[in-house]
Structures are given as C-alpha cells and as structure tokens.
Design a protein around this motif. Structure first.
Motif, short mmCIF file in Angstrom:
data_model
loop_
_atom_site.label_atom_id
_atom_site.label_comp_id
_atom_site.label_asym_id
_atom_site.label_seq_id
_atom_site.Cartn_x
_atom_site.Cartn_y
_atom_site.Cartn_z
N THR A 140 -25.73 -35.36 -6.93
CA THR A 140 -26.84 -34.64 -6.96
C THR A 140 -28.12 -33.93 -7.47
OG1 THR A 140 -25.50 -32.33 -6.72
CG2 THR A 140 -25.50 -33.70 -4.57
N LYS A 141 -27.70 -33.90 -8.38
CA LYS A 141 -28.77 -33.70 -9.66
C LYS A 141 -28.03 -33.58 -10.97
CE LYS A 141 -27.33 -28.56 -9.56
NZ LYS A 141 -27.46 -27.12 -9.34
N LEU A 142 -29.22 -33.26 -12.12
CA LEU A 142 -28.74 -32.98 -13.17
C LEU A 142 -29.21 -31.77 -13.11
CD1 LEU A 142 -30.06 -36.43 -15.66
CD2 LEU A 142 -27.79 -36.01 -13.92
N ALA A 143 -28.49 -31.30 -14.39
CA ALA A 143 -29.00 -30.29 -14.85
C ALA A 143 -28.69 -29.60 -16.62
CB ALA A 143 -26.98 -29.04 -14.21
N ARG A 144 -29.86 -28.54 -16.90
CA ARG A 144 -29.84 -28.57 -18.23
C ARG A 144 -29.20 -27.28 -18.45
NH1 ARG A 144 -33.81 -31.85 -20.79
NH2 ARG A 144 -33.95 -33.73 -19.41
N ALA A 145 -29.21 -26.29 -17.51
CA ALA A 145 -28.43 -24.85 -17.37
C ALA A 145 -27.36 -24.64 -16.30
CB ALA A 145 -29.43 -24.01 -17.39
N GLY A 146 -26.75 -23.54 -16.56
CA GLY A 146 -25.54 -23.40 -15.62
C GLY A 146 -24.46 -23.05 -15.91
N PHE A 147 -24.41 -24.01 -17.25
CA PHE A 147 -22.78 -24.81 -17.28
C PHE A 147 -22.24 -24.55 -19.44
CE2 PHE A 147 -23.94 -27.19 -13.36
CZ PHE A 147 -23.57 -27.09 -12.43
N GLU A 148 -22.70 -23.07 -19.10
CA GLU A 148 -22.95 -22.83 -20.84
C GLU A 148 -21.80 -22.88 -21.66
OE1 GLU A 148 -26.77 -21.82 -19.31
OE2 GLU A 148 -25.16 -21.05 -18.30
N THR A 149 -20.41 -22.48 -20.66
CA THR A 149 -19.24 -23.13 -21.22
C THR A 149 -18.55 -24.08 -21.19
OG1 THR A 149 -18.72 -20.88 -20.21
CG2 THR A 149 -17.46 -21.83 -21.41
N ARG A 150 -19.38 -25.17 -20.39
CA ARG A 150 -18.85 -26.41 -20.25
C ARG A 150 -19.74 -27.33 -21.35
NH1 ARG A 150 -15.42 -27.84 -16.92
NH2 ARG A 150 -14.99 -26.69 -14.55
N PHE A 151 -21.00 -26.95 -21.57
CA PHE A 151 -21.33 -27.71 -22.54
C PHE A 151 -21.20 -27.20 -24.01
CE2 PHE A 151 -25.46 -27.69 -19.47
CZ PHE A 151 -25.77 -28.93 -19.63
N ARG A 152 -20.43 -25.73 -24.01
CA ARG A 152 -19.73 -25.66 -25.03
C ARG A 152 -18.98 -25.80 -25.80
NH1 ARG A 152 -16.55 -21.42 -27.01
NH2 ARG A 152 -17.32 -20.11 -24.69
N LEU A 153 -17.65 -26.43 -24.97
CA LEU A 153 -16.37 -27.22 -24.71
C LEU A 153 -16.31 -28.37 -24.78
CD1 LEU A 153 -14.37 -23.63 -23.19
CD2 LEU A 153 -15.11 -23.82 -25.69
N ASP A 154 -17.12 -28.95 -24.38
CA ASP A 154 -17.75 -29.96 -24.07
C ASP A 154 -16.24 -30.69 -23.41
OD1 ASP A 154 -19.39 -31.93 -25.68
OD2 ASP A 154 -17.95 -31.53 -27.13
N ARG A 155 -16.70 -29.80 -22.23
CA ARG A 155 -15.51 -30.30 -20.73
C ARG A 155 -16.10 -29.73 -19.60
NH1 ARG A 155 -11.37 -25.11 -21.62
NH2 ARG A 155 -11.12 -26.32 -22.92
N SER A 156 -15.74 -31.27 -19.07
CA SER A 156 -15.88 -31.81 -17.92
C SER A 156 -15.02 -31.14 -16.74
CB SER A 156 -16.75 -33.11 -17.88
OG SER A 156 -16.48 -33.74 -18.63
N GLY A 157 -15.41 -30.95 -15.55
CA GLY A 157 -13.93 -30.23 -14.83
C GLY A 157 -14.98 -30.79 -13.15
N VAL A 158 -14.24 -30.24 -12.16
CA VAL A 158 -13.60 -30.10 -11.24
C VAL A 158 -14.73 -28.21 -10.81
CG1 VAL A 158 -13.33 -30.06 -8.44
CG2 VAL A 158 -12.82 -32.03 -10.62
#
Length: 323
Positions: A140-158
């Motif tokens: 649905t989209k690409l996001a540059r923000a809103g998932f800061e913890t996932r970015f820091r941990l390199d963690r994809s997920g549901v």
C-alpha cells in the motif's frame, strides 16, 4: 532484508524487461531459521531466481506458487505456509522443525511498479524505507517514518493490525580514521558482522593494501575523505590516531551528521581535552555526549585485538539498544 542484496532491483529489471516477476518475502518463521523475517526471493516469469527464503527447503515450492500467481493473471498476492518436519529442518541446518510463512507478490499488481521503482531509488540513495503491505498482502505504501524501532533493529514483521512491514535499511558502514594495529583487527571483524569498512589515513605506509587487504582505503585528509564518503545514520565512525590534526576534522563532520556511533581512542584525560576542543567549535553538551570516549566497552582489554573486540561490541550495542 539482507544488507547487501539486490533482490528488489532484480525483480524490477525482470518486470521492466517484460518477463514478469514476483517477490516472495518471509513474514514468519521458526526461531532458528537460516533466513530471517524480511528475507526475499525474486522469481522471474521464466523461473529464474535471486535470493532465498529458507536456505533451500521450500524454494522450489515458492517458485511454483510464484509462477502460478504470475500466470493466473489476477495479480493477487498469495500467502504460503509450510510445515517443516524435524528431518527437513536438520537437512538445512536447523536444530528443530517449525513453520514458515511466505508472502508472494506479483510485481505490477500486488507490488505496484511505481512503488517498487521508489524502493529501488531509496535503496540507491541509502535512504531507510519500509514497505507496508495490508493484511491481504497488497503493498500500500512506502514509509520513511513511523517504524523507528523496526528501523533501528533491522526487524521486519507483522503489526498488531495485520499489516506486514518489510524494512529496507542501507548497508551498515564503518569509517575508521587511523590505519593502526587496532584497525587491522577491527576491520575484518566488522566486515564479518555486516559492516562495509573504509579506512582513512593520509600516511601511505599505514593505509596499505598489504595491511588491509580487500578494504577500501582513502589516503586523503580525514575531512576530505568523510565528505567524499558521506556520513549518515547507518555509519559508525571510529577515530584511532590519537592525533587531533587527523581525528578532529572527521569528528566535527560526524557530530554535524547523523552517525549512529562515534568512538574515539584515548585516555580519560585525552578525551576531556577532545571535548574542550569540540566545545570551542560550538558543539553543545548533547552533541558531545554522542562521543564514546575512551572508545569501546570496559572489558579490561589489554591488547589491540581485545580493544577491537570492545569497540565492535559497543558499536553493536549502540546500534541495537541505543546510545
């Protein structure tokens, strides 16, 4: 996502060449899986593959499903789930069995071409980006923000609402100023950990290919070299020369940038003088607090190799847990 893959780029190339392509992404797996959540496999309409989702045990089935999805013509995403027996798990190096869920998204429909182009462009620009798919598997989209913890941990997920977030971070980089003995151990260890190392030292006798094989070496002055490289939030800078003429220009550049880690070798007294110099340059207390000095975790390191271990450990700690 693995830091050094080119899987989205390959999928886009196949699609634009008219072959058709699908991206398969791991969305859930067993704890000891050889491929983490977010790992991807690109499949062309002719059955070519790039990447991996399981280390070999389910790739064949995923390719079949991807080809069927491409041939179906509706472009709908498919969520696949595979049960893995203990025997199969041992065959691919796992300690036990489990299950794996793989999302297959045909390019052009379930993964719109314009969003895939934007993803490839963001990766080329070293810009962190999250690919967000809804609960049905549609991007649905690409996001540059809103998932800061996932970015820091390199963690994809549901997410709790069923959306799947695939994190695409730029490769980690380590910039070392000072081609000294510590660097000779730190560089190969960092490379094995997933960092792309660069060594800066204007002294050619120090920064030589013989001392740093298969490593990018820059003999420019540090301020010129870091300007050439570019410093960003996926970069760690380690200063090892003990010489303010070499360390300080790079340190100033790092403090003005978003480096996730800045470490500087030297005693407590040396570090205090360093902070005074940087304060005189106009950097405030918050900026100065970003400098880890003396560099490395306090593990009682007694030789250059042990100091390198302490530095790498601190880099990873800051990356994964914050400063």
């Amino acid at each position: 996502m693995d830091s050094f893959d080119s899987i989205p780029e390959q999928a886009l190339a196949w699609h634009q060449a008219g072959q058709g392509a699908a991206l398969a992404t791991v969305v859930e797996t067993w704890g000891s899986a050889p491929r983490r959540v977010g790992s991807q496999l690109a499949v062309s309409g002719t059955g070519e593959m790039a990447g991996s989702v399981s280390g070999g045990c389910v790739e064949g089935a995923v390719v079949v499903e991807a080809l069927e999805a491409l041939e179906a013509g509706d472009g709908a995403p498919r969520m696949l789930e595979f049960g893995v027996s203990d025997g199969d798990a041992f065959a691919v190096g796992l300690a036990c069995g489990g299950r794996i869920r793989v999302l297959v998204q045909p390019v052009g429909t379930a993964f719109p071409e314009d969003l895939l182009r934007d993803l490839v462009a963001a990766r080329a620009a070293r810009a962190p980006v999250a690919v967000v798919s809804d609960a049905k598997g549609q991007v649905t989209k690409l996001a540059r923000a809103g998932f800061e913890t996932r970015f820091r941990l390199d963690r994809s997920g549901v997410e709790e609402d069923g959306r799947f977030v695939a994190i695409h971070n730029p490769p980690l980089r380590l910039v070392v100023v000072g081609a000294v003995h510590i660097a000779q151990t730190l560089v190969p260890m960092a490379r094995a950990t997933g960092f792309d190392p660069v060594v800066i030292d204007p002294r050619d006798s120090f920064a030589s290919p013989a001392r740093f094989p298969e490593t990018r070496l820059l003999s420019d002055w540090p301020d010129e070299a870091v300007a050439q490289i570019g410093l960003d939030a996926r970069t760690a800078l380690v200063l090892l020369t003990h010489d303010p003429k070499l360390d300080d220009p790079a340190l100033e550049a790092a403090l003005a940038a978003e480096c996730f880690y800045i470490g500087a070798l030297g005693s407590t007294r040396t570090h205090a003088k360093r902070l005074e110099r940087m304060g005189a340059k106009g950097f405030d207390a918050a900026a100065l607090a970003r400098i880890h000095g003396p560099v490395g975790l306090d593990i009682g390191a007694a030789n250059p190799a042990e100091i390198a271990v302490s530095i790498l450990a601190q880099m990873v700690q800051v990356l994964r847990q914050g400063a």
